[in-house]
Design a protein around this motif. Structure first.
Motif, PDB file in Angstrom:
ATOM      1  N   THR A  10       0.834  -1.204   0.000  1.00 25.18           N
ATOM      2  CA  THR A  10       0.000   0.000   0.000  1.00 25.18           C
ATOM      3  C   THR A  10       0.867   1.252   0.000  1.00 25.18           C
ATOM      4  OG1 THR A  10      -1.708  -1.189   1.213  1.00 25.18           O
ATOM      5  CG2 THR A  10      -1.855   1.205   1.198  1.00 25.18           C
ATOM      6  N   HIS A  55       3.989   1.469  -0.973  1.00 25.49           N
ATOM      7  CA  HIS A  55       4.689   1.551  -2.256  1.00 25.49           C
ATOM      8  C   HIS A  55       3.788   2.179  -3.318  1.00 25.49           C
ATOM      9  CE1 HIS A  55       6.847   0.487  -5.875  1.00 25.49           C
ATOM     10  NE2 HIS A  55       5.840  -0.252  -6.282  1.00 25.49           N
ATOM     11  N   GLY A  56       2.569   1.662  -3.419  1.00 24.70           N
ATOM     12  CA  GLY A  56       1.665   2.139  -4.466  1.00 24.70           C
ATOM     13  C   GLY A  56       1.238   3.581  -4.251  1.00 24.70           C
ATOM     14  N   GLY A  88      -4.352  -1.067  -0.144  1.00 27.40           N
ATOM     15  CA  GLY A  88      -3.860  -0.848  -1.503  1.00 27.40           C
ATOM     16  C   GLY A  88      -4.015   0.632  -1.814  1.00 27.40           C
ATOM     17  N   TRP A  89      -3.308   1.089  -2.856  1.00 20.25           N
ATOM     18  CA  TRP A  89      -3.323   2.539  -3.118  1.00 20.25           C
ATOM     19  C   TRP A  89      -4.694   3.013  -3.571  1.00 20.25           C
ATOM     20  CZ3 TRP A  89      -4.222   5.254  -7.736  1.00 20.25           C
ATOM     21  CH2 TRP A  89      -4.358   4.471  -8.883  1.00 20.25           C
ATOM     22  N   VAL A 123       0.128  -6.675 -12.757  1.00 20.23           N
ATOM     23  CA  VAL A 123       1.231  -5.966 -12.105  1.00 20.23           C
ATOM     24  C   VAL A 123       2.310  -5.635 -13.134  1.00 20.23           C
ATOM     25  CG1 VAL A 123       3.011  -6.120 -10.325  1.00 20.23           C
ATOM     26  CG2 VAL A 123       0.755  -7.108  -9.910  1.00 20.23           C
ATOM     27  N   HIS A 129       3.365  -1.833 -14.505  1.00 19.88           N
ATOM     28  CA  HIS A 129       4.736  -1.384 -14.262  1.00 19.88           C
ATOM     29  C   HIS A 129       5.452  -1.089 -15.581  1.00 19.88           C
ATOM     30  CE1 HIS A 129       4.165  -2.651 -10.049  1.00 19.88           C
ATOM     31  NE2 HIS A 129       5.099  -1.757  -9.802  1.00 19.88           N
ATOM     32  N   ARG A 157      -0.580  -9.505  -4.839  1.00 22.67           N
ATOM     33  CA  ARG A 157      -0.830  -9.148  -3.445  1.00 22.67           C
ATOM     34  C   ARG A 157      -0.794 -10.342  -2.497  1.00 22.67           C
ATOM     35  NH1 ARG A 157      -5.238  -4.224  -4.211  1.00 22.67           N
ATOM     36  NH2 ARG A 157      -3.645  -2.750  -4.874  1.00 22.67           N
TER      37      ARG A 157
END
Ligand code: CU
Lengths: 571, 144
Positions: free
Chosen positions: A79, A81-82, A144-145, A396, A400, A461
């Motif tokens: 979370t 990180h995002g 999560g973000w 993911v 990215h 996740r």
């Protein structure tokens, strides 16, 4: 004209770095260049911390079992990180950091239209960042973000427990949204009002078109984020049912709200990067950009189409089949303007006189990575394949490739391109190329493996993929690719630390930069490196910024200068 | 840091060429304000009327929203000067409203579309049992 290729001028007079001194002369500055530099330092600091969170995630996944992070810590780590990468790094990185420095100079202007608003938006960024720190200190968050409901409204009670960080984080994102809106507003007005005489819309550098399209999205879409987060705060703090089904709300509605902002926000992140690439490809190929109008209009087209595709994030959320089909169809249409850009960049390279300088290596990396990132988007936009691939590592890897591999790579390309202008110093070119290679290969090792992981069924996740969880056969596959993905991430990190090293070194020991080290034609290369406080003492002459026939290499200053006969005859 | 920014200096130098925004008389602004207050009272009055008596149960919302649209238009046109501004400002607000329209239309369409599934789920859940039961019961219902 003495403003071309006269490298002694920078050292004799004062420039924006030496104009005034002391902490307050920076903290309260109204100079767009200093604000840009402060953004740059702040954004890169956030990039460091968010990157460290990513390294912790990769380290956990190098081996099966919970050997380094607990499941709860893992959730909080991804979370952090995002959220940091999106709200503190990607959204402001190019417009607010690079854009602030470059945009007014490219326009031949002395500053942005609203310098005080500009400073205010920087301090809003700092305030938002402090709210994220507060979120970590008050129990963190593991939503999560995206702050999806019901994760963001669950908890032991509504105010405390493991989810205590939710409201501070929501507030932080809300404040950062305003920072972004003000930057966008400022740039729209600047481009409309401060263009120099002679610079028509179709004589602007393409970076400015990209920033303009981005600014429209920032102003139009970000208020929706504000509303969404405010509703979530109200729901969580006062128990009013908006998104929580237990209170009569609708969690799918939250996703509609959230992605109505956050899909356009993807273009806030990538469009300015594409603008940088248009500059880099043309300047370092020493060739006029191919299809200027197509690239310019495709930026605007992306900005508009970007508002109509948000539901492709919700194919498996319970969204109705009717809307799934509509969103899938419209999503494919966005690939058209993106492809137009890629083809025009390739056509610009064709028969160009390509210099493989560090910025150009980043631009070429972008082309490679963005193409893969874009094409794998088709698998996810197709309803049938998305059922299989959703919430796996394929997703993911896809985002990215677009966010890290495209938007950030473009940002670093721009950083290397304008570094001589920003600092007045040249970095070590050999180390620059090596670092770019490490980042490029490390990136692909980290994330291409994740396409394979995802298509084999590894869910995102998950803190663990041990045999008891996944079955012996799957475990073998997952372990192999996770291991190499982690190795790749370490190679990439090595590249970034090397970059940090030579960039810091260049500030103290680097060779004095010429005014025009790469042979660029836009106005920022006409003022000295680093620029003086008010950029231009007299309004510069505006010509075709992609016409390089007037420029020639000067061995003495190790940079480009304008041919004498051409300079006197003018445009 | 007390000196003027370059942009401001630039503004000052060219002050003569800059058009000044349209100035509205205080009287006119107060008249607009009065109109808004009257319309607010009208909203309150309309809310008292029981339209179900006339067989129009949803009329209250329609009337309230219609008055609100008129009020918002007054604010945009006169308080925010759109009436006198260059047309581009009006275009911007129309485009912004169009996007709001798109958002609401798409989101509402979706809500109506999946409402049937949701109600089926709620019916099963109301019959009792834990959430696992609900899943299996739903599957039973969906397989013919
Ligand atoms: Cu999207």
């Amino acid at each position: 004209m003495s403003i071309y290729g006269d490298s002694t001028k920078a050292s004799s007079g004062t420039n924006y770095l030496t104009h005034t001194r002391g902490f307050l002369s920076w903290a309260l500055t109204l100079d767009h260049k200093r604000i840009g530099v402060m953004y740059l330092v702040s954004v890169l600091t956030a990039f460091f911390f968010a990157g460290m969170a990513a390294m912790a995630l990769r380290l956990e996944l190098i081996a099966p079992g919970e050997w380094f992070l607990s499941q709860d810590n893992y959730n909080q780590m991804f979370t952090v990180h995002g959220a940091l990468m999106v709200f503190l790094v990607l959204i402001p990185a190019v417009p607010a950091a690079m854009g602030n420095f470059v945009l007014p100079i490219m326009l031949g202007a002395k500053d942005v239209a609203f310098p005080r608003l500009n400073l205010f938006s920087y301090w809003l960024w700092v305030t938002g960042a402090l709210f994220f720190v507060l979120a970590l200190l008050t129990g963190g968050l593991d939503t999560g973000w995206t702050f999806y409901t019901p994760y963001s409204i669950e908890g032991d009670d509504h105010m405390s427990g493991a989810m205590g960080g939710v409201i501070p984080a929501l507030t932080g994102a809300f404040v950062l949204g305003f920072s972004s809106i003000f930057t966008g507003l400022n740039f729209i007005v600047t481009i409309h009002r401060l263009r120099p005489p002679g610079m028509t819309w179709f004589r602007m550098p393409l970076f400015l078109w990209a920033i303009y399209a981005t600014a429209i999205i920032q102003v139009m879409a970000t208020p929706i984020l504000g509303i969404t987060l405010a509703l979530l705060i109200v729901e969580r703090a006062f128990g009013i049912g908006i998104f929580n089904p237990a209170l009569g709300g609708d969690p799918v509605l939250y996703q509609h709200f959230f992605w109505f902002y956050s899909h356009p926000a993807v273009y806030i992140m990538i469009l300015p990067g594409m603008g940088i690439i248009s500059e880099l490809i043309s300047v370092h190929s020493h060739k006029h950009i191919f299809g200027y109008r197509f690239i310019a209009f495709s930026s605007v087209a992306i900005a508009i189409f970007g508002f109509l595709v948000w539901g492709h994030h919700m194919f498996t959320s319970g969204q109705s089949p009717l809307m799934n089909i509509m969103f899938s169809a419209i999503t494919f249409s966005v690939s058209i303007p993106s492809a137009i850009k890629v083809f025009n960049w390739l056509a610009t390279l064709y028969k160009g006189s390509i210099s493989l300088n560090t910025p150009m290596l980043y631009a070429l990396s972008f082309l490679f990575i963005f193409t893969i990132g874009g094409l794998t988007g088709l698998h996810l936009g197709t309803l049938a394949t998305d059922i299989h691939l959703h919430d796996t590592y394929f997703v993911v890897a896809h985002f990215h490739y677009v966010m890290m591999g495209s938007a950030m790579i473009a940002m670093f390309g721009g950083l290397h391109h304008w570094w001589p202008k920003i600092t007045g110093r040249m970095y070590n070119e050999t180390l620059g190329r090596i670092a770019c290679g490490l980042v490029f290969f490390g990136f692909n090792a980290t994330f291409f493996t994740q396409f394979i992981l995802g298509s084999k069924g590894m869910p995102r996740r998950y803190a663990d993929y041990s045999a008891e969880l996944m079955g012996a056969e799957n475990f073998e596959i997952f372990h192999f690719w996770h291991f190499w993905s982690t190795i790749g991430s370490f190679v990439m990190a090595l590249g970034f630390f090397l970059m940090l090293g030579y960039l810091v070194h260049s500030m103290f020991k680097g060779r004095q930069a010429p005014d025009n080290p790469w042979g660029g034609g836009s106005l920022e290369w006409q003022c000295s490196s680093p620029p003086p406080h008010d950029n231009f003492s007299e309004p510069p002459t505006v010509g075709d910024c992609y016409d390089y026939s007037m420029l020639e290499w000067d061995e003495k200053i190790q940079g480009y200068h304008r041919r004498e006969e051409a300079a006197t005859s003018g445009e | 840091m007390t000196d003027r920014t370059p942009a401001e200096t630039e503004h000052a130098e060219h002050a003569g060429h800059h058009e000044v925004g349209h100035i509205v008389s205080v009287k006119f602004l107060f008249a607009t304000c009065a109109a808004l207050l009257v319309l607010t009272m009208l909203t309150v009055a309309a809310a008292q009327v029981d339209f179900t008596k006339y067989g129009l149960p949803e009329m209250n919302i329609v009337v309230a929203l219609a008055i609100a649209v008129v009020k918002a238009s007054l604010v945009c046109l006169f308080f925010m000067h759109l009436f006198w501004d260059r047309p581009i400002n009006a275009y911007i607000i129309i485009v912004a409203l169009a996007f709001v329209g798109i958002f609401i239309a798409f989101a509402m369409t979706d809500t109506f579309e999946y409402r049937a599934d949701q109600q089926q789920y709620e019916r099963v859940e109301l019959k009792g049992g834990d959430s696992k039961d609900v899943q299996t019961k739903l599957l039973e219902l969906q397989t013919p």
